[in-house]
Design an enzyme around this catalytic site. Structure first.
Site, mmCIF file in Angstrom:
data_model
loop_
_atom_site.group_PDB
_atom_site.id
_atom_site.type_symbol
_atom_site.label_atom_id
_atom_site.label_comp_id
_atom_site.label_asym_id
_atom_site.label_seq_id
_atom_site.Cartn_x
_atom_site.Cartn_y
_atom_site.Cartn_z
ATOM 1 N N ASN A 152 7.182 -23.748 -25.620
ATOM 2 C CA ASN A 152 6.204 -23.086 -24.761
ATOM 3 C C ASN A 152 6.851 -21.810 -24.211
ATOM 4 O OD1 ASN A 152 4.349 -22.224 -22.911
ATOM 5 N ND2 ASN A 152 4.430 -24.046 -21.608
ATOM 6 N N PRO A 153 6.460 -20.632 -24.695
ATOM 7 C CA PRO A 153 7.111 -19.394 -24.250
ATOM 8 C C PRO A 153 6.620 -18.906 -22.886
ATOM 9 C CG PRO A 153 5.392 -18.871 -25.820
ATOM 10 C CD PRO A 153 5.415 -20.378 -25.708
ATOM 11 N N GLY A 174 10.017 -26.916 -22.693
ATOM 12 C CA GLY A 174 9.117 -26.500 -21.625
ATOM 13 C C GLY A 174 9.230 -27.448 -20.442
ATOM 14 N N GLY A 175 8.183 -27.493 -19.635
ATOM 15 C CA GLY A 175 8.181 -28.360 -18.463
ATOM 16 C C GLY A 175 7.412 -29.639 -18.701
ATOM 17 N N ASP A 176 7.038 -30.308 -17.604
ATOM 18 C CA ASP A 176 6.319 -31.574 -17.708
ATOM 19 C C ASP A 176 4.968 -31.404 -18.393
ATOM 20 O OD1 ASP A 176 8.391 -32.874 -16.487
ATOM 21 O OD2 ASP A 176 7.502 -32.852 -14.482
ATOM 22 N N ARG A 191 -1.287 -19.673 -9.027
ATOM 23 C CA ARG A 191 -0.269 -19.671 -10.078
ATOM 24 C C ARG A 191 0.516 -18.363 -10.121
ATOM 25 N NH1 ARG A 191 -0.748 -24.082 -13.415
ATOM 26 N NH2 ARG A 191 0.744 -23.128 -14.841
ATOM 27 N N GLU A 212 -1.466 -32.417 -13.772
ATOM 28 C CA GLU A 212 -2.757 -31.903 -14.220
ATOM 29 C C GLU A 212 -3.861 -32.591 -13.427
ATOM 30 O OE1 GLU A 212 -3.358 -31.863 -18.429
ATOM 31 O OE2 GLU A 212 -1.238 -31.534 -18.836
#
Length: 502
Positions: A96-97, A153-155, A262, A460
Site C-alpha cells: 500500500n503506497p 501497510g497498516g492494519d 484524515r 473501519e
C-alpha cells in the site's frame, strides 16, 4: 573450522542463509594463519535477538585452509536449511503506497526485499492502486501456488488481505458467508505483515514490536501463529471479519470523527479521542452473549498469551478432535444465552490484547490469539473522572477491570441491539422485540437526539449498530510466533539455544 569473529551458537531454525565468502587478505591477522597462501570461507547469516522483541540479521564468517572441508560445511548447512519445510519459497506481496506516512514502497525495497533475496525467496509484487485492490485481486489469482501472502501497510491493509484470503477460501469451498451460523473453512495460507501504517496494532500484538526487519525475519524463518477471527453479521448479511477490536460507543465515535479529519494524519486520533472524551456520550442497548465455557482461563487471570501458549495449544487440540468426531457443526444453540441491558460508554470485543506502544498491555491483557473466544468488555455509564481513571489504567500495570462500572466476559459469540434499532433489525433471540428511546449525553443543556454510535471494526466503520458476532477458532494463520518472553539480556537472546549448530 575457525570463525573470523567470536564464536556463537544459533538454532538451525533461525539461520537465514549460508553463502561462500571471498576471503579478504586484510582479514588474515591471526598469528600463523597469515602465512597461509590460500584460505577458504563461508558466511552464516542468522537471526540476532535484541531487546524489546527486536530481531536483526547478523552474520559470522568461518574459514579454513581445506577447500574440500569448507565446501562440505556449506553443502551440509544448505541441506539442513532445505529441511526447514515451514519456510516460504514463493510469496505474493501487496504494497500500500498511500498508507501511514506513504513509506510502504520504500520500506519494502530498502529493508525487506534484500532479506527475501538473501533467503532465496521469490516474490510477485503488487502495488495497490485503490481501496480493495488487494482483496479483489485475491479472488482472481492462483493463490495456491504461493507459500504465503505478505501485506506492506497498516492494519487496514492487513484487513483487506485477510478478507480477500478468507473470502476466497469460502468461495472455493462453496460456503455462504452471509449465513452467520456457517462453519467457515480454515485458511492455511499464512499472512505476513510488514508494518508501514498509521496503526500496526495486529503486528505489535502478535510479534511484540512494529518493526519491518523483525517482521521480515519472522516470515523468512517460517513462523506460524494461528489466529481467531470474528465474523460480523446483520440480519443474515455478512458485514466484516475482525481480528482485533470491535468497539461501540467511545472507540466507534473516535473512528467516526477521525475519518472526517484524515488530512491531519495520525494526529487525528489524538484530536478525535480528546473530543470524544469531552462529549461523554453514552448509549443504551441490549447485549446477549454465550460464555466460552470450553475455553481455558479467564480475562482476569493475568495469564498473557505468549509463544507456545498452552491455552491456545489446548484449544488447537480440542478443535482438531471436534472436527474429526463431529465435523464442523456449531452447537451453540444448545447453550444458554446471557442478557444484559444498560447504558454504556463503551462496548468492546477483542480477539487479542490489542497492545500498542501507547498501551503496552492493551485493552485486555489476558486475551489469547487462538483460544476460540473473545473478551467482551462493557463500560457502563459513569462520571468523566471515573472514565478517565479507566482509560489511564491502559497505560500502567494496574488492573483495568477493577472498577464497579466495568464488566468483562470471555465469550464465543454475542449479539447487540441499540435502543433505537427497529424491531425487524434485531435477531437477538426475541430480545429486540421491544422498542426503546435513546438517551443523548450527560449534558443537561443538550436537547439534540444522538443517533446510534458506530461500530469500529479493526479501524473501519460499520453502518449497522445491531450486529451478530461469532468467533471462529484459528480460522487463519500468520507468519509470527506470538510474543516471546523477554530475555534478561541481549547476549542470552542471541546465543542461547537448545540446538547447538556451530
Amino acid at each position: 573450522m575457525f570463525p573470523i569473529l567470536e564464536n556463537c551458537s544459533v538454532p538451525i531454525s533461525e539461520i537465514i542463509a549460508v553463502e561462500e565468502t571471498e576471503f579478504n587478505k586484510k582479514q588474515r591477522n591471526i598469528g600463523r594463519w597469515q602465512k597461509m597462501a590460500k584460505l577458504h570461507a563461508f558466511t552464516v547469516f542468522y537471526v540476532k535477538k535484541a531487546r524489546n522483541h527486536r530481531w536483526r540479521c547478523s552474520d559470522v564468517t568461518f574459514w579454513c585452509v581445506d577447500e574440500h572441508l569448507c565446501n562440505q560445511w556449506i553443502q551440509a548447512l544448505k541441506e539442513l536449511l532445505e529441511m526447514q519445510r515451514s519456510r516460504p519459497k514463493h510469496l505474493l506481496v501487496y504494497i500500500n503506497p498511500y498508507g501511514g506516512k506513504r513509506q510502504g514502497k520504500r520500506i519494502y525495497e530498502q529493508k525487506v526485499a534484500p532479506l527475501f533475496s538473501l533467503a532465496s525467496i521469490s516474490t510477485d509484487v503488487v502495488i495497490t492502486e485503490h481501496a480493495n485492490h488487494a482483496k479483489d485481486n485475491l479472488f482472481e489469482v492462483n493463490i495456491y501456488k504461493y507459500d504465503g501472502v505478505v501485506c506492506v501497510g497498516g492494519d487496514g491493509m492487513f484487513s483487506e488481505v485477510m478478507h480477500g484470503l478468507i473470502g476466497r477460501m469460502q468461495k472455493d469451498s462453496g460456503i455462504d458467508q452471509n449465513n452467520p451460523k456457517a462453519s467457515l473453512v480454515q485458511c492455511n495460507i499464512r499472512i505476513g505483515i510488514i508494518p508501514a501504517g498509521s496503526t500496526d496494532c495486529i503486528c505489535y500484538s502478535t510479534v511484540g514490536i512494529s518493526d519491518p526487519v523483525t517482521s521480515a525475519l519472522h516470515i523468512i524463518v517460517g513462523d506460524c501463529q494461528p489466529l481467531d477471527v470474528s465474523s460480523v453479521h446483520h440480519n443474515n448479511t455478512f458485514l466484516k471479519y475482525s481480528v482485533s477490536l470491535l468497539g461501540y460507543g467511545f472507540y466507534g465515535d473516535i473512528l467516526k470523527d477521525s475519518e472526517k479529519k484524515r488530512w491531519m494524519g495520525p494526529m487525528r486520533y489524538d484530536y478525535s479521542g480528546f473530543k470524544t472524551f469531552l462529549s461523554h456520550h453514552y448509549y443504551e442497548g441490549t447485549i446477549a452473549y454465550q460464555p466460552a465455557k470450553q475455553t481455558h482461563g479467564s480475562p482476569r487471570d493475568k495469564e498473557s498469551c505468549r509463544t507456545g501458549c498452552c491455552i491456545c495449544k489446548k484449544s488447537e487440540k480440542e478443535l482438531a478432535e471436534k472436527n474429526q468426531e463431529h465435523g464442523l457443526k456449531h452447537e451453540e444453540g444448545e447453550e444458554e444465552w446471557k442478557v444484559i441491558k444498560g447504558k454504556f460508554l463503551a462496548i468492546n470485543a477483542v480477539n487479542m490484547s490489542c497492545a500498542c506502544p501507547r498501551s503496552p498491555k492493551g485493552l485486555s491483557p489476558a486475551a489469547h490469539l487462538a483460544d476460540g473466544s473473545a473478551d467482551l468488555i462493557l463500560v457502563r455509564k459513569c462520571s468523566r473522572f471515573d472514565f478517565l481513571r479507566y482509560l489511564v489504567r491502559h497505560t500502567n500495570q494496574d488492573d483495568q477491570f477493577d472498577f464497579p462500572f466495568v464488566d468483562v466476559y470471555r465469550v464465543k459469540c454475542f449479539q447487540f441491539t441499540s435502543k433505537l434499532s427497529e424491531d425487524n433489525e434485531s435477531n437477538v433471540m426475541d430480545i429486540g422485540k421491544k422498542r426503546f428511546g435513546q438517551f443523548c449525553r450527560d449534558h443537561p443543556a443538550c436537547c439534540c437526539n444522538i443517533v446510534n454510535s458506530t461500530w469500529n471494526c479493526d479501524g473501519e466503520t460499520l453502518d449497522s449498530s445491531a450486529i451478530e458476532v461469532r468467533v471462529h477458532c484459528q480460522l487463519m494463520k500468520l507468519f509470527a510466533r506470538g510474543i516471546e518472553e523477554n530475555c534478561k539480556d541481549e547476549a542470552a537472546c542471541s546465543q542461547s539455544s537448545t540446538e547447538q549448530l556451530l
